[in-house]
Design a protein around this motif. Structure first.
Motif, PDB file in Angstrom:
ATOM      1  N   ASP A 133     -57.569   1.921  14.848  1.00  0.00           N
ATOM      2  CA  ASP A 133     -56.174   1.916  14.409  1.00  0.00           C
ATOM      3  C   ASP A 133     -55.414   2.986  15.184  1.00  0.00           C
ATOM      4  N   GLU A 134     -54.657   2.537  16.141  1.00  0.00           N
ATOM      5  CA  GLU A 134     -53.925   3.436  17.035  1.00  0.00           C
ATOM      6  C   GLU A 134     -54.795   4.587  17.526  1.00  0.00           C
ATOM      7  N   SER A 155     -52.029  -2.138   9.911  1.00  0.00           N
ATOM      8  CA  SER A 155     -53.078  -1.324   9.295  1.00  0.00           C
ATOM      9  C   SER A 155     -53.649  -2.015   8.065  1.00  0.00           C
TER      10      SER A 155
HETATM   11 MG   LIG Z   1     -50.449   1.575  10.698  1.00  0.00          MG
END
Ligand SMILES: [Mg+2]
Ligand SMILES: Nc1ncnc2c1ncn2[C@@H]1O[C@H](COP(=O)(O)OP(=O)(O)OP(=O)(O)O)[C@@H](O)[C@H]1O
Lengths: 438, 239
Positions: free
Chosen positions: B172-173, B50
């Motif tokens: 992000d995910e 991240s």
């Molecule tokens: Mg993360």
């Protein structure tokens, strides 16, 4: 962001939390109503003062001065021609004139009729400013000699000698058939009459005008130039002296009454101060009590306005609090907006506008409520408040258009100002807030 | 075919001071991202995935090193104002938790990046409707996020990320909150959209399965690049 988009988004955010927005707006409503109503009371008082001044008319500019010419002392002030000239030169003075009333009446004869007239000497240029107007002929001028302007009641003052002392008689008495009695076309013989006749000249006096109006100064008093009345007074004093019955002070020892006309109502108190500074003690003017009344209500007005200001200040705190909470709640949203391209300016404007709209909404509602409460105060509550506060007639609460605008402007301003710091805080929130999991 | 570098990281380090300690989230990372490729950042929790993404998107600034966009602009040196313009023009973002504005409808959420770009209403609504159609939600444009399922919300979020035709899309995910079936749908959707417009996609995930949608897998461990795998041969063909 386009301003319209900022507007619609701020509006939506505002109504997202309905109860909170409602309560905040309510705070602004109360604040703006308080300050508007408090100021409306002040406006009403000022309006009443204005009306009182208007009712005074020419008297609003007028100052009366009396001088004690009877008791004599070292520091006694003498109002002579020089003094009058210097008063006329004072700033704020339009004209000043002695008022000299002849010690006795002059008896005028016209055919079989006689009239006993009270005569005043005056500087002609002061006449128009004392509310003296003519219905016929003209006022006095400086060039006039033995000329007279009669009081408006002159025709009722001429009577047949047998009715001369009968005041019960109806006007016109038995000359009603000669209603066209003409007092202006030719000189009239006049003499001083004490019951016994003063020897010397009977004065030949020519009427130039008849005054208009029912005020006492215009009704039964007739006017001649100051110089001529003083001349007649001197004849009179000489006669009394020769009779051994003269007492008191001569006209040559100074005048006992002055009328000073100020340039306007605002200058009156200043001129009066100047006169008092000259040593004149007996200075009176109608504006004085109006001014005093205004001063006494002014402190009350200030107090009431302060209450209004406090209420508005509390409303400002309410808005600031609401905005701080809104920003706290929307940290994540602000972060997301930044990530997808909102500029600092967009975010600042969004929150500033929301605060301003709370203020504006409160202002609009507040002004509507103010109008209503003002109406109720003027109808239901008036007798009560009237007696309590100033005991004058008229509306207790007056909201002119400018006050509505001011009240609304205040509310918007309060919104903007109290939104300023929170909005700044919103811009400082990091874009990372979008990612952070709560 | 000459390769076009969209973003290049040069020796990027990110250190978080935590009291007396210093947490090194990224440690001297150098990377290149090419136009039109799909990248997968893979690594265990806390490895710095991240952090890497946030640095490239300009949400954070590196402690050391520089990040160059299209060979000219240093993202780490941009002012806040420049960053806003940079994100408006070149960046799309798909969040794990969708992050839609709760007060706005699906259509309005999709138009948001265009609103910030001062695009007139007609133009931006037309564009956003196209995007909603592409993600299969044209019938739901009036709905608020609270009235939609997680998958539907993520579709809106994808429409929003692509609406301004960005050069790089970060995710992000994006499927972390979704079930397997929906995950596959979302991955198909994102990758297809990126492919159609020849956009670079950088995807963060734990899920090894998802690496099959990518051209390259970047393995991260303890803030360092462990290895870069070219998996384009195994790539799933999207219809
Ligand atoms: Mg993360
Ligand atoms: N704001 C921060 N302050 C301090 N430390 C941080 C901060 N953000 C990240 N870190 C640390 O940096 C390291 C990398 O974090 P990062 O969020 O990049 O990991 P990740 O690979 O995304 O993990 P996950 O898969 O769990 O999301 C971690 O050790 C984390 O604790």
């Amino acid at each position: 962001m386009r301003i319209f988009d900022v507007f619609s988004m701020a509006l939506r955010n505002m109504f997202k939390r309905k109860v909170r927005t409602f309560l905040t707006v309510l705070g602004v409503v109360i604040g703006s109503v308080a300050i508007t109503l408090m100021m409306s009371l002040g406006v009403a008082v000022n309006l009443q003062h204005q009306q009182q001044i208007e009712q005074l008319g020419h008297r609003a500019n007028r100052i009366n001065v009396w001088v004690d010419t009877w008791s004599t002392g070292l520091n006694d002030i003498v109002v002579d021609d020089d003094m009058v000239a210097s008063i006329n030169a004072m700033p704020g003075v339009r004209v000043a004139t002695p008022i000299f009333t002849l010690w006795t009446s002059l008896t005028f004869t016209h055919g079989p009729y006689m009239a006993d007239l009270q005569i005043r000497g005056i500087l002609p240029e002061a006449m128009p400013y004392m509310g003296l107007n003519v219905s016929e002929g003209r006022l006095l001028t400086d060039d006039d000699d033995f000329n007279i302007v009669f009081g408006s009641a002159i025709l009722t003052q001429f009577r047949h000698p047998r009715d001369r002392w009968n005041w019960q008689m109806s006007p016109w008495g038995d000359i009603s058939q000669e209603a066209t009695l003409d007092v202006l076309s030719m000189p009239i013989q006049a003499f001083v009459d004490f019951g016994m006749e003063m020897p010397g000249r009977p004065y030949m006096i020519e009427g130039v005008g008849i005054l208009d109006g029912m005020e006492w100064e215009a009704q039964t008093i007739s006017y001649m130039t100051l110089d001529r009345v003083v001349e007649i007074q001197r004849d009179l004093e000489r006669f009394l002296l020769s009779m051994g019955s003269f007492w008191g002070t001569s006209v040559d020892d100074g005048f006992s009454e002055l009328v000073v006309i100020a340039e306007n109502a605002d200058a009156v108190s200043h001129v009066a101060e100047g006169l008092r500074a000259l040593g004149l003690e007996n200075v009176w003017y109608d504006m004085e009590w109006i001014n005093q009344q205004r001063e006494s209500t002014e402190s009350l007005q200030n107090l009431l306005s302060a209450i209004g200001a406090v209420a508005l200040f509390v409303a400002a705190i309410g808005i600031a609090n609401t905005m701080v909470m809104a920003i706290y709640e929307r940290r994540k949203e602000i972060g997301v907006m930044k990530v997808i391209g909102a500029s600092i300016k967009d975010i600042r404007r969004l929150f500033l506008l929301e605060a301003a709209m709370i203020g504006a909404l409160g202002g609009v509602l507040g002004m509507a409520l103010s109008a209503l409460v003002s109406y109720i105060m003027n109808t239901v509550g008036m007798p009560f408040l009237d007696n309590l506060i100033w005991g004058a007639t008229g509306d207790v609460s007056v909201i002119p258009p400018w006050l509505y605008m001011l009240g609304f402007g205040f509310s918007c301003g309060v919104g903007l100002i109290s939104g300023f710091l929170p909005a700044r805080r919103a811009t400082k929130i990091s874009a990372l807030e979008a990612i952070r999991t709560s | 075919m000459s390769k076009e570098i969209v973003v290049e990281l040069k020796n990027v380090t990110k250190i978080y001071p935590m009291g007396d300690e210093r947490i090194v989230a990224l440690d001297g990372v150098s990377l290149q991202f090419e136009r039109g490729k799909i990248y997968c950042l893979l690594g265990v929790s806390g490895s710095g995935k991240s952090t890497l993404l946030n640095l490239i998107a300009g949400l954070e600034r590196p402690t050391n090193g520089t990040i160059v966009f299209k060979g000219r602009h240093s993202i780490d040196k941009m002012s806040e104002k420049k960053l806003a313009t940079f994100r408006q023009r070149y960046v799309g973002f798909v969040f794990q938790s969708y992050n839609l504005m709760p007060t706005l409808t699906a259509l309005e959420n999709t138009t948001l990046p265009l609103i910030f770009r001062r695009i007139p209403k007609r133009t931006r609504n037309k564009k956003a409707m196209e995007m909603l159609r592409a993600v299969g939600l044209e019938g739901r444009w009036r709905h608020k996020p609270a009235e939609m399922s997680g998958g539907q919300q993520q579709r809106v979020s994808i429409a929003r990320a692509f609406v301004n035709e960005p050069e790089i899309v970060f995710a992000d995910e994006p499927t972390g909150n979704l079930d397997t079936k929906t995950t596959i749908e979302m991955m198909n959707l994102i990758c297809k959209m990126a492919q159609v417009h020849n956009q670079t996609l950088i995807l963060v995930t734990h899920n090894l399965e998802l690496s099959r949608y990518c051209d390259e897998v970047i393995h991260i461990r303890d803030g360092k690049i462990e290895k870069i795998e070219d998996v384009s041969a195994d790539k799933i063909e999207i219809a």
